[in-house]
Enzyme design. Structure first.
Site, mmCIF file in Angstrom:
data_model
loop_
_atom_site.group_PDB
_atom_site.id
_atom_site.type_symbol
_atom_site.label_atom_id
_atom_site.label_comp_id
_atom_site.label_asym_id
_atom_site.label_seq_id
_atom_site.Cartn_x
_atom_site.Cartn_y
_atom_site.Cartn_z
ATOM 1 N N ASP A 1 -10.361 34.716 14.728
ATOM 2 C CA ASP A 1 -9.142 33.903 13.715
ATOM 3 C C ASP A 1 -9.334 33.269 12.502
ATOM 4 O O ASP A 1 -10.146 32.057 13.019
ATOM 5 C CB ASP A 1 -7.789 33.629 14.272
ATOM 6 C CG ASP A 1 -8.465 32.260 14.729
ATOM 7 O OD1 ASP A 1 -9.574 32.251 15.251
ATOM 8 O OD2 ASP A 1 -7.527 31.406 14.496
ATOM 9 N N LYS B 1 -23.495 32.481 16.485
ATOM 10 C CA LYS B 1 -23.921 31.715 15.131
ATOM 11 C C LYS B 1 -24.925 30.397 15.005
ATOM 12 O O LYS B 1 -24.465 29.117 15.653
ATOM 13 C CB LYS B 1 -22.355 30.883 14.216
ATOM 14 C CG LYS B 1 -22.837 31.056 13.055
ATOM 15 C CD LYS B 1 -21.084 30.334 12.210
ATOM 16 C CE LYS B 1 -20.542 30.671 12.107
ATOM 17 N NZ LYS B 1 -18.924 30.607 11.714
ATOM 18 N N GLY C 1 -9.812 34.615 21.387
ATOM 19 C CA GLY C 1 -10.309 35.268 20.938
ATOM 20 C C GLY C 1 -11.464 36.139 21.131
ATOM 21 O O GLY C 1 -12.228 37.198 20.864
ATOM 22 N N THR D 1 -17.647 24.526 23.292
ATOM 23 C CA THR D 1 -17.049 24.642 24.210
ATOM 24 C C THR D 1 -17.577 25.517 24.866
ATOM 25 O O THR D 1 -17.316 24.915 26.336
ATOM 26 C CB THR D 1 -15.849 25.926 23.377
ATOM 27 O OG1 THR D 1 -15.628 25.539 21.481
ATOM 28 C CG2 THR D 1 -14.941 26.665 24.021
ATOM 29 N N LEU D 2 -18.720 26.367 24.889
ATOM 30 C CA LEU D 2 -19.335 26.684 25.742
ATOM 31 C C LEU D 2 -19.949 25.824 26.834
ATOM 32 O O LEU D 2 -20.100 25.849 27.806
ATOM 33 C CB LEU D 2 -19.794 28.133 25.727
ATOM 34 C CG LEU D 2 -19.450 29.281 25.421
ATOM 35 C CD1 LEU D 2 -20.964 29.722 24.973
ATOM 36 C CD2 LEU D 2 -18.571 29.696 26.494
ATOM 37 N N ASP E 1 -20.500 29.175 18.098
ATOM 38 C CA ASP E 1 -21.029 27.474 16.708
ATOM 39 C C ASP E 1 -21.683 26.582 17.392
ATOM 40 O O ASP E 1 -22.864 26.222 17.608
ATOM 41 C CB ASP E 1 -19.461 27.902 16.156
ATOM 42 C CG ASP E 1 -19.641 27.346 14.755
ATOM 43 O OD1 ASP E 1 -20.836 27.320 14.302
ATOM 44 O OD2 ASP E 1 -18.873 26.599 14.452
ATOM 45 N N GLU F 1 -16.693 34.489 25.023
ATOM 46 C CA GLU F 1 -16.120 34.015 24.154
ATOM 47 C C GLU F 1 -16.665 34.994 22.865
ATOM 48 O O GLU F 1 -16.828 35.903 22.316
ATOM 49 C CB GLU F 1 -17.198 32.437 24.104
ATOM 50 C CG GLU F 1 -16.831 31.731 24.100
ATOM 51 C CD GLU F 1 -15.553 31.144 23.109
ATOM 52 O OE1 GLU F 1 -14.571 31.791 23.128
ATOM 53 O OE2 GLU F 1 -15.624 30.237 22.884
ATOM 54 N N ASP F 2 -15.459 34.859 21.941
ATOM 55 C CA ASP F 2 -15.499 35.156 20.530
ATOM 56 C C ASP F 2 -17.155 34.569 20.229
ATOM 57 O O ASP F 2 -17.685 36.172 19.614
ATOM 58 C CB ASP F 2 -14.609 35.522 19.908
ATOM 59 C CG ASP F 2 -13.908 33.897 19.417
ATOM 60 O OD1 ASP F 2 -14.873 32.762 20.350
ATOM 61 O OD2 ASP F 2 -12.957 33.541 19.179
HETATM 62 P P1 IMP Z 1 -17.676 25.947 19.583
HETATM 63 O O1 IMP Z 1 -17.440 24.947 19.974
HETATM 64 O O2 IMP Z 1 -18.113 24.987 18.012
HETATM 65 O O3 IMP Z 1 -18.955 26.618 19.686
HETATM 66 O O4 IMP Z 1 -16.245 26.833 18.424
HETATM 67 C C1 IMP Z 1 -16.428 28.153 18.977
HETATM 68 C C2 IMP Z 1 -15.218 28.403 19.335
HETATM 69 O O5 IMP Z 1 -15.079 28.064 17.364
HETATM 70 C C3 IMP Z 1 -14.844 29.482 18.682
HETATM 71 O O6 IMP Z 1 -14.178 29.943 20.275
HETATM 72 C C4 IMP Z 1 -13.927 30.018 17.445
HETATM 73 O O7 IMP Z 1 -12.873 29.587 17.703
HETATM 74 C C5 IMP Z 1 -14.188 29.280 16.314
HETATM 75 N N1 IMP Z 1 -15.263 29.470 15.325
HETATM 76 C C6 IMP Z 1 -16.079 29.459 15.332
HETATM 77 N N2 IMP Z 1 -17.072 30.056 14.283
HETATM 78 C C7 IMP Z 1 -16.321 31.075 13.833
HETATM 79 C C8 IMP Z 1 -16.287 31.974 12.720
HETATM 80 O O8 IMP Z 1 -17.001 32.044 11.619
HETATM 81 N N3 IMP Z 1 -14.220 32.823 12.713
HETATM 82 C C9 IMP Z 1 -13.609 32.780 13.660
HETATM 83 N N4 IMP Z 1 -13.540 31.489 14.474
HETATM 84 C C10 IMP Z 1 -14.915 30.526 14.567
HETATM 85 MG MG MG Z 2 -10.365 29.883 16.807
#
Ligand code: IMP
Ligand code: MG
Length: 174
Positions: A158, A129, A42, A105-106, A101, A97-98
């Site tokens: 994606d 987000k 991403g 992950t981070l 959320d 990172e992209d």
């Molecule tokens: P986290 O561990 O929940 O912060 O996940 C982040 C990952 O979730 C990102 O790197 C994306 O791959 C995926 N993700 C979360 N929200 C979106 C979105 O709105 N569009 C696309 N991918 C998302």
């Molecule tokens: Mg993804």
């Protein structure tokens, strides 16, 4: 579900933010060795934009993570599929990172890399987000902050591996 015709952030807006953030990173990291670690896949477009704007000693590498969730949200179980071999000890690491959320992950990546004694680790995400946040995490460099919890695609992001190539960010709609 398909990408909307309504553009949320255009390529120009994104590149302008990358310029600003690249400048901030250059100033914050002056005199330090910088290692940019992009999270595949991403982060690719955003990372190339940001790295071009950094003035300083920069090394780059990539990591791959997977989290067992469904297509639209990540689970708490984050696994590192490909690690970095770059020696980050004493260096200023920036994870790119992209989108942040839940933050899981981070958080996991930061804890993992911290064990290698970098001088610092900061996070840089194209999008934040905050409505989805499940763990506390400080994202120092963020391109844009989303006001709601809509699922977005494009510019690396994606939905089931599609739409990463769109040169702008948009919503998914039915
Ligand atoms: P986290 O561990 O929940 O912060 O996940 C982040 C990952 O979730 C990102 O790197 C994306 O791959 C995926 N993700 C979360 N929200 C979106 C979105 O709105 N569009 C696309 N991918 C998302
Ligand atoms: Mg993804």
């Amino acid at each position: 579900m398909r990408p909307s015709d309504r553009i949320l952030y255009s390529e120009e807006e994104i590149r302008n933010r990358a310029k600003e953030i690249g400048k901030e990173i250059s100033e914050d990291c002056r005199g330090h060795e910088i290692v940019l670690i992009g999270i595949l896949r991403g982060a690719v477009m955003w990372m190339t934009d940001v790295m071009k704007e950094i003035d300083g000693d920069v090394e780059i590498d990539f990591m791959v993570c997977s989290s067992y969730g469904n297509e639209f949200s990540s689970s708490g179980n984050v696994r590192i599929e490909k690690d970095t071999k770059v020696d980050i000890k004493g260096k200023a690491v920036i994870i790119i990172e992209d989108i942040v959320d839940s933050g899981r992950t981070l958080k996991k990546l930061k804890e993992h890399l911290m064990l290698r004694e970098p001088e610092s680790i900061e996070l840089c995400a194209l999008l934040d987000k905050p409505s989805g946040r499940k763990v506390e995490i400080d994202v120092k460099y963020k391109g844009f902050v989303l006001k709601d919890d809509s699922f977005i695609v494009g510019y690396g992001l994606d939905a089931a591996q599609k739409y990463r190539q769109l040169p702008y960010i948009t919503f998914m709609e039915s």
